[in-house]
Enzyme design. Structure first.
Site, PDB file in Angstrom:
ATOM      1  N   GLY A  67       0.811  -1.207   0.000  1.00 16.90           N
ATOM      2  CA  GLY A  67       0.000   0.000   0.000  1.00 16.90           C
ATOM      3  C   GLY A  67       0.844   1.257   0.000  1.00 16.90           C
ATOM      4  O   GLY A  67       0.657   2.127  -0.832  1.00 16.90           O
ATOM      5  N   PHE A  68       1.758   1.358   0.952  1.00 17.87           N
ATOM      6  CA  PHE A  68       2.643   2.523   1.078  1.00 17.87           C
ATOM      7  C   PHE A  68       1.865   3.816   1.283  1.00 17.87           C
ATOM      8  O   PHE A  68       2.356   4.883   0.973  1.00 17.87           O
ATOM      9  CB  PHE A  68       3.564   2.645  -0.136  1.00 17.87           C
ATOM     10  CG  PHE A  68       4.363   1.399  -0.405  1.00 17.87           C
ATOM     11  CD1 PHE A  68       5.262   0.938   0.539  1.00 17.87           C
ATOM     12  CD2 PHE A  68       4.199   0.680  -1.571  1.00 17.87           C
ATOM     13  CE1 PHE A  68       5.986  -0.213   0.312  1.00 17.87           C
ATOM     14  CE2 PHE A  68       4.933  -0.479  -1.803  1.00 17.87           C
ATOM     15  CZ  PHE A  68       5.831  -0.923  -0.862  1.00 17.87           C
ATOM     16  N   ILE A  85      -0.794  -5.547   5.029  1.00 14.98           N
ATOM     17  CA  ILE A  85      -0.531  -4.922   3.732  1.00 14.98           C
ATOM     18  C   ILE A  85       0.763  -5.444   3.116  1.00 14.98           C
ATOM     19  O   ILE A  85       1.329  -4.839   2.213  1.00 14.98           O
ATOM     20  CB  ILE A  85      -0.548  -3.386   3.827  1.00 14.98           C
ATOM     21  CG1 ILE A  85       0.518  -2.872   4.801  1.00 14.98           C
ATOM     22  CG2 ILE A  85      -1.918  -2.904   4.271  1.00 14.98           C
ATOM     23  CD1 ILE A  85       0.668  -1.344   4.774  1.00 14.98           C
ATOM     24  N   ARG A 117      11.143  -2.492  20.737  1.00 10.33           N
ATOM     25  CA  ARG A 117      11.463  -3.908  20.516  1.00 10.33           C
ATOM     26  C   ARG A 117      10.879  -4.360  19.182  1.00 10.33           C
ATOM     27  O   ARG A 117       9.748  -4.025  18.835  1.00 10.33           O
ATOM     28  CB  ARG A 117      10.906  -4.768  21.638  1.00 10.33           C
ATOM     29  CG  ARG A 117      11.142  -6.260  21.370  1.00 10.33           C
ATOM     30  CD  ARG A 117      10.653  -7.142  22.497  1.00 10.33           C
ATOM     31  NE  ARG A 117      11.594  -7.118  23.611  1.00 10.33           N
ATOM     32  CZ  ARG A 117      11.231  -7.329  24.870  1.00 10.33           C
ATOM     33  NH1 ARG A 117       9.977  -7.555  25.163  1.00 10.33           N
ATOM     34  NH2 ARG A 117      12.132  -7.298  25.819  1.00 10.33           N
ATOM     35  N   ILE A 118      11.659  -5.130  18.449  1.00 11.60           N
ATOM     36  CA  ILE A 118      11.208  -5.652  17.161  1.00 11.60           C
ATOM     37  C   ILE A 118      10.570  -7.020  17.417  1.00 11.60           C
ATOM     38  O   ILE A 118      11.179  -7.903  18.014  1.00 11.60           O
ATOM     39  CB  ILE A 118      12.398  -5.767  16.186  1.00 11.60           C
ATOM     40  CG1 ILE A 118      13.126  -4.414  16.057  1.00 11.60           C
ATOM     41  CG2 ILE A 118      11.917  -6.245  14.826  1.00 11.60           C
ATOM     42  CD1 ILE A 118      12.265  -3.246  15.630  1.00 11.60           C
ATOM     43  N   ASN A 175       9.169  -9.181  15.063  1.00  8.45           N
ATOM     44  CA  ASN A 175       9.610 -10.178  14.078  1.00  8.45           C
ATOM     45  C   ASN A 175      10.815  -9.585  13.349  1.00  8.45           C
ATOM     46  O   ASN A 175      10.670  -8.707  12.493  1.00  8.45           O
ATOM     47  CB  ASN A 175       8.485 -10.491  13.094  1.00  8.45           C
ATOM     48  CG  ASN A 175       8.864 -11.591  12.111  1.00  8.45           C
ATOM     49  OD1 ASN A 175      10.040 -11.947  11.974  1.00  8.45           O
ATOM     50  ND2 ASN A 175       7.872 -12.129  11.423  1.00  8.45           N
ATOM     51  N   GLY A 227       6.861   0.190  16.370  1.00  4.70           N
ATOM     52  CA  GLY A 227       6.415   0.165  14.967  1.00  4.70           C
ATOM     53  C   GLY A 227       7.522   0.606  14.037  1.00  4.70           C
ATOM     54  O   GLY A 227       8.341   1.445  14.384  1.00  4.70           O
ATOM     55  N   GLY A 240       8.756   0.792   9.541  1.00  5.30           N
ATOM     56  CA  GLY A 240       8.247   0.883   8.176  1.00  5.30           C
ATOM     57  C   GLY A 240       8.571   2.236   7.601  1.00  5.30           C
ATOM     58  O   GLY A 240       9.612   2.429   6.963  1.00  5.30           O
ATOM     59  N   GLU A 241       7.673   3.181   7.882  1.00  2.00           N
ATOM     60  CA  GLU A 241       7.809   4.516   7.295  1.00  2.00           C
ATOM     61  C   GLU A 241       9.188   5.130   7.595  1.00  2.00           C
ATOM     62  O   GLU A 241       9.808   5.736   6.727  1.00  2.00           O
ATOM     63  CB  GLU A 241       6.743   5.462   7.865  1.00  2.00           C
ATOM     64  CG  GLU A 241       5.454   4.780   8.201  1.00  2.00           C
ATOM     65  CD  GLU A 241       4.292   5.181   7.333  1.00  2.00           C
ATOM     66  OE1 GLU A 241       4.458   5.942   6.385  1.00  2.00           O
ATOM     67  OE2 GLU A 241       3.185   4.695   7.628  1.00  2.00           O
TER      68      GLU A 241
HETATM   69 MO1  MOS Z   1       1.646   4.696   5.653  1.00  4.69          MO
HETATM   70  S1  MOS Z   1       2.074   6.312   4.385  1.00  4.69           S
HETATM   71  O1  MOS Z   1       0.550   5.365   6.787  1.00  4.69           O
HETATM   72  O2  MOS Z   1       0.813   3.584   4.659  1.00  4.69           O
END
Ligand code: MOS
Length: 749
Positions: free
Chosen positions: A239-240, A466, A632-633, A635, A706, A708-709
Site C-alpha cells: 500500500g505505502f 498490507i 522492541r522488534i 519479528n 512500529g 516501516g515509514e
Molecule cells: Mo503509511 S504512508 O501510513 O501507509
C-alpha cells in the site's frame, strides 16, 4: 496485560519468523481484490479526461452504448447515488471528497469522466474507446515552482523563542531551499474493486489499508447503513499509504453494480496509477539554520510549500520532526498549501518526514561544511535530550547510539572530509549520513481468540496485512501464549465482519494489535483453565485454575511439565464445548495518562556510500547502513524487510523518481514503468540493517513502537551528502540528475 505472562522460552517474540502467509502468495493461492470472481460478474472500465482543466462541452455515448456487450455507460449526466462526504466534519477519511462525475468540470488530467460496464473486459475497453468527448479546455496550473501564484495563508505550526532575531545575529547561517518532486506510488498490486450487492447490502472486495474506515466512508457515499456494507481486503500487494483511504473506483464499482444488480469489477491500470489514486505531493522547503562557530544551533526556520489538488486539502507535514530532532532555543515551522491541477495527493511512506528530513538533514550537512565540522559531530552536539516542541521527555530515544553504531559500521573514523579525497578501485567514494524519526502511538484495536476442539487457535481482527507481516505478528502472539505450533494457528484479518481493527497506517498497526491480541488470548486461556477445573471428566476437576498453565498446547499443573498434562482440545471436548473464546482490546495511548506525559517517537540513522566515476559521470549508491531505534522488534525478519524496502524506496527518491506533468495538458507524461524509473535490484547497494531493540514500555507492554515509514526518512539526504562528498555537487532538488553531476570539478578518480 503483562509480557511476563507470556512464556518466552520458545523465543517466538523477537525472533525471525517466516511470514505465515508467504506460501499462499508464492503459490498464487492468496486472493487479491480483483482476483475475486462471481457468477454474472461484469467488467467496468473508466474513461479519463484528456485535459487538465476546463469543462466537458459534450459527451457522446451513443457508439459506446451500441457496442457489443455494453450494459451501462455512466457519466455526470446520469450518475445517481454517489453522495458527498465532508472531510473533518463527517466521520471517516476519503481520498477525493468530490464524488465522481459530480458535474461537468475537469480539475486534473486523468479525472474519471465516464464508466463503461460490459460483459467482458475487452467489450468494456472497446466501449470506453468509443466515447466521444469535447472539452472547453483551459491551461492547467501545474507549475513546479510552488511559490508562484501562492495567494493563500501561510500557517505557523510551531514556534518557540525568536528565530528571526536569532538568525539575524547568528555568526553562521545556512539559508537554502530544497525541493522534492511528485512521486507516484508503485505497489505491485494496482487499485481495484469488486462490488457485489445482495438486496440492499454490498460487499466490496478491495485493496484497502483500512477496511473499517472504508466501510464507514462507503456507507455514507452510497447512502446506506454502515451495517449493510462489508469490506474485504485479505491480501494487499502493498500500500505505502496509497491505499489508506477510498478512491473513486470503489464508488464507481459499487454504484454500477447496484444499478445493474450484477457483480462489477473495476481495476485501475498502471497508467491510471499516476492520476486518480494519489501520490506524494511536490514540496519546496526553505531551511534557515543559525549556529555558533563551535556548532551549536541557535535558530531553525523551516518554511515549506506543499502541493495539493484543487478540491482536497492535503498537507505533506514536512515539519513534524523539526521541533524535536535537535536542541535549539529558537524555532519556527510554517506551512503553505498550494493548489495545482493534479489529482488528490495521498500519504506515501513516511509522509512529511521523508521530504521534510531531506531538507532539514541536507541543511545540517551544509552547516557542517560551513563550520568545517564533522557532520556526525554536529548531530551529536545538537542532539535533544527532551522533545523541545512539546516540552515532554521522550519515552525512549537512542538516536546518538544509532549514529555511533552506524559510524562504527561504516568506519567513519577513516573518512577524510575533503571533496573527492576518498578513492577505491578506480572510483571516487563519498560518505554521507542523515538522521530519521517517526511518530509512535498506540491506536485502538479489538480482537477475539478462539481455542477450538480441533486443537486450533483462531484469532480475528478487522485490521489487515498490507504485506508487512501482520498475519505473522498475530500468530506469534498466539504461539507465545499457548505453545500451539504455527500450523495450528489461523489468523483472520481484512474483513469488516471481524472485530474492529486499526487502519494499517502510520506504522502503527503492530503496536496496536499486540495488546488486543494478547488480552484476547489471555482471556480465552483463563476461561479454558477455569473450565478445566469444573468438568467432571477432567483430571483437573476441583483444582484451582491459578495452579494450572497452558503450554505446548497442553493444560498442566504449573509445577509439572507440559507433557504431564492434557491437550486443550480434549478438555474442551470433555466440557462439551466447540471452542472457548476471549476478547481483547487496546486502549489508545492518547487516553493513557502515563503515555500522554511522553513524546512517542522512533529514531534512526542512515550512512550512505556512493561511488563516483567522473570519467563517465556515473554515480552508484554502493552501501547503506541503517541503524534504527524502533522499540522492541517483534519479528526481526519482517522488521528488517521493512527497513530494507524503505531504503530501496529512498534510493529511488534520491536518484530516479519524479512524476512530470506536461505544462500544456497537465498529463503525467512519464506515467508508465517504461518512463517513471524506480530502483530495481540492479540499482541496489549492499544494505545493512541494525535494530537497537530497546523496548519502549510506554507504548505497549511488548515495548514495540512500529517500523516501516521511518526507514525511508533520511535515505535521500544521506545519499546527497555522500554525493557532495564525492563530487562537490550539492543537489537540493531531487532527484539527482546527470546534469547536476556534470558540474563536478572532480575530473578523475
Ligand atoms: Mo503509511 S504512508 O501510513 O501507509
Amino acid at each position: 496485560m503483562a509480557i511476563d505472562t507470556l512464556p518466552h522460552a520458545n523465543g517466538v517474540i523477537g525472533a525471525v519468523v517466516p511470514r505465515i502467509d508467504g506460501p499462499l502468495k508464492t503459490t498464487g493461492t492468496a486472493r487479491y481484490a480483483v482476483d475475486h470472481d462471481f457468477p454474472g460478474l461484469v467488467h467496468a472500465v473508466a474513461v479519463q479526461s484528456t485535459i487538465g482543466k476546463g469543462r466537458i462541452r459534450s459527451l457522446d455515448t451513443s457508439a459506446a452504448e451500441a457496442a457489443p456487450g455494453v450494459l451501462l455507460v455512466l457519466h455526470h449526466g446520469n450518475l445517481h447515488g454517489a453522495y458527498r462526504l465532508f472531510p473533518h466534519v463527517q466521520e471517516g477519511t476519503i481520498s477525493e471528497a468530490r464524488p465522481p462525475f459530480d458535474d461537468d468540470k475537469i480539475y486534473y488530467w486523468g479525472q474519471y469522466i465516464a464508466l463503461v460496464v460490459a460483459e467482458t473486459l475487452e467489450q468494456a475497453r472497446a466501449g470506453a474507446a468509443a466515447i466521444r468527448v469535447e472539452y472547453d479546455a483551459e491551461t492547467p496550473d501545474v507549475r513546479t515552482d510552488l511559490s508562484e501564484g501562492f495567494t493563500g495563508q501561510r500557517e505557523s505550526s510551531w514556534r518557540r523563542g525568536d528565530p528571526d532575531k536569532a538568525l539575524a545575529t547568528a555568526p553562521i547561517v545556512v539559508d537554502e531551499t530544497y525541493s522534492t518532486p511528485t512521486e507516484t506510488h508503485n505497489p505491485m498490486e494496482m487499485h481495484g474493486t469488486v462490488a457485489v450487492w445482495q438486496g440492499d447490502r454490498v460487499t466490496l472486495y478491495e485493496c484497502s489499508q483500512g477496511v473499517v474506515n472504508h466501510r464507514m466512508v462507503m456507507a455514507q457515499v452510497l447512502g446506506i447503513p454502515v451495517e449493510n456494507v462489508r469490506v474485504v481486503s485479505r491480501f494487499i500487494g502493498s500500500g505505502f499509504g496509497g491505499k489508506l483511504f477510498p478512491w473513486p473506483q470503489s464508488t464507481l464499482a459499487a454504484v454500477a453494480a447496484r444499478q445493474l444488480n450484477r457483480p462489477v469489477k473495476l481495476s485501475v491500470d498502471r497508467r491510471m496509477m499516476f492520476t486518480g489514486v494519489g501520490h506524494r505531493p511536490r514540496t519546496q522547503q526553505r531551511i534557515r539554520l543559525g549556529a555558533t562557530p563551535d556548532g551549536k544551533l541557535t535558530a531553525i526556520r523551516h518554511d515549506f510549500y506543499t502541493e495539493t489538488s484543487i478540491n482536497d486539502d492535503f498537507v505533506e507535514h514536512c515539519g513534524e520532526q523539526t521541533p524535536f530532532l535537535y536542541s535549539c532555543p529558537n524555532l519556527e515551522v510554517s506551512t503553505a498549501m498550494v493548489r495545482r491541477n493534479v489529482g488528490a495527493p495521498a500519504p506515501m511512506r513516511g509522509p512529511g518526514a521523508v521530504p521534510g528530513l531531506f531538507a532539514l538533514e541536507s541543511a545540517m550537512d551544509e552547516l557542517a561544511i560551513k563550520l568545517n565540522m564533522d557532520p556526525l559531530e554536529l548531530r551529536l552536539k545538537n542532539d535533544a535530550e527532551r522533545d523541545e516542541g512539546t516540552n515532554k521527555p521522550f519515552s525512549s530515544r537512542h538516536l546518538k547510539e544509532c549514529y555511533l553504531t552506524g559510524a562504527e559500521k561504516i568506519g567513519w573514523k577513516q573518512r577524510t572530509p575533503q571533496v573527492g579525497s576518498m578513492k577505491r578501485d578506480g572510483k571516487v567514494i563519498g560518505w554521507g549520513l542523515a538522521g530519521a524519526s517517526w511518530a509512535a502511538a498506540r491506536i485502538p484495536c479489538t480482537a477475539t481468540v478462539e481455542l477450538t476442539t480441533r486443537g486450533r487457535v483462531a484469532v480475528r481482527c478487522a485490521t489487515q496485512d498490507i504485506g508487512t507481516g501482520t498475519y505473522t505478528i498475530f500468530a506469534q502472539v498466539m504461539q507465545a501464549r499457548t505453545g500451539v505450533s504455527m500450523d495450528r494457528i489461523d489468523v483472520f484479518l481484512g474483513d469488516t465482519s471481524l472485530p474492529e481493527g486499526p487502519t494499517s497506517g502510520g506504522s502503527m498497526a503492530t503496536s496496536a494489535v499486540l495488546p488486543a491480541a494478547t488480552n484476547a488470548v489471555n482471556q480465552a486461556v483463563d476461561r479454558l483453565l477455569h473450565i478445566a477445573t469444573l468438568v467432571s471428566d477432567s483430571p483437573f476437576k476441583g483444582a484451582k485454575a491459578e495452579s494450572l498453565a497452558l503450554s505446548e498446547g497442553r493444560i498442566h499443573a504449573k509445577d509439572r511439565p507440559a507433557s504431564s498434562g492434557v491437550a486443550f482440545e480434549d478438555v474442551l471436548r470433555m466440557a462439551n464445548l466447540s471452542g472457548i473464546t476471549g476478547e481483547g482490546k487496546t486502549n489508545p495511548s492518547w487516553e493513557d495518562p502515563k503515555a500522554r506525559e511522553y513524546s512517542l517517537h522512533s529514531f534512526g540513522a542512515h550512512f550512505a556510500e556512493v561511488e563516483w566515476e567522473p570519467e563517465i559521470a556515473r554515480i552508484r549508491v554502493s552501501r547503506i547502513f541503517s541503524i534504527f531505534d524502533c522499540g522492541r522488534i517483534i519479528n526481526k525478519g519482517a522488521g528488517a524487510n521493512q527497513i530494507l524496502g524503505a531504503a530501496v524506496m529512498g534510493v529511488g527518491m534520491a536518484l530516479f523518481e519524479e512524476t512530470v506533468h506536461d505544462p500544456r495538458t497537465g498529463q503525467p507524461i512519464n506515467g508508465s514503468f517504461a518512463d517513471y524509473l524506480v530502483a530495481t535490484s540492479a540499482d541496489l547497494p549492499d544494505l545493512d540493517v541494525t535494530f537497537l531493540d530497546y523496548p519502549d514500555y510506554i507504548v505497549n507492554e511488548y515495548g514495540a513502537r512500529g517500523i516501516g515509514e521511518i526507514g525511508m526518512a533520511g535515505v535521500a539526504p544521506a545519499i546527497t551528502a555522500a554525493v557532495y562528498h564525492a563530487t562537490g555537487v550539492r543537489v537540493r532538488n531531487l532527484p539527482i540528475r546527470i546534469e547536476d553531476l556534470l558540474q563536478s570539478k572532480i575530473r578523475e578518480a
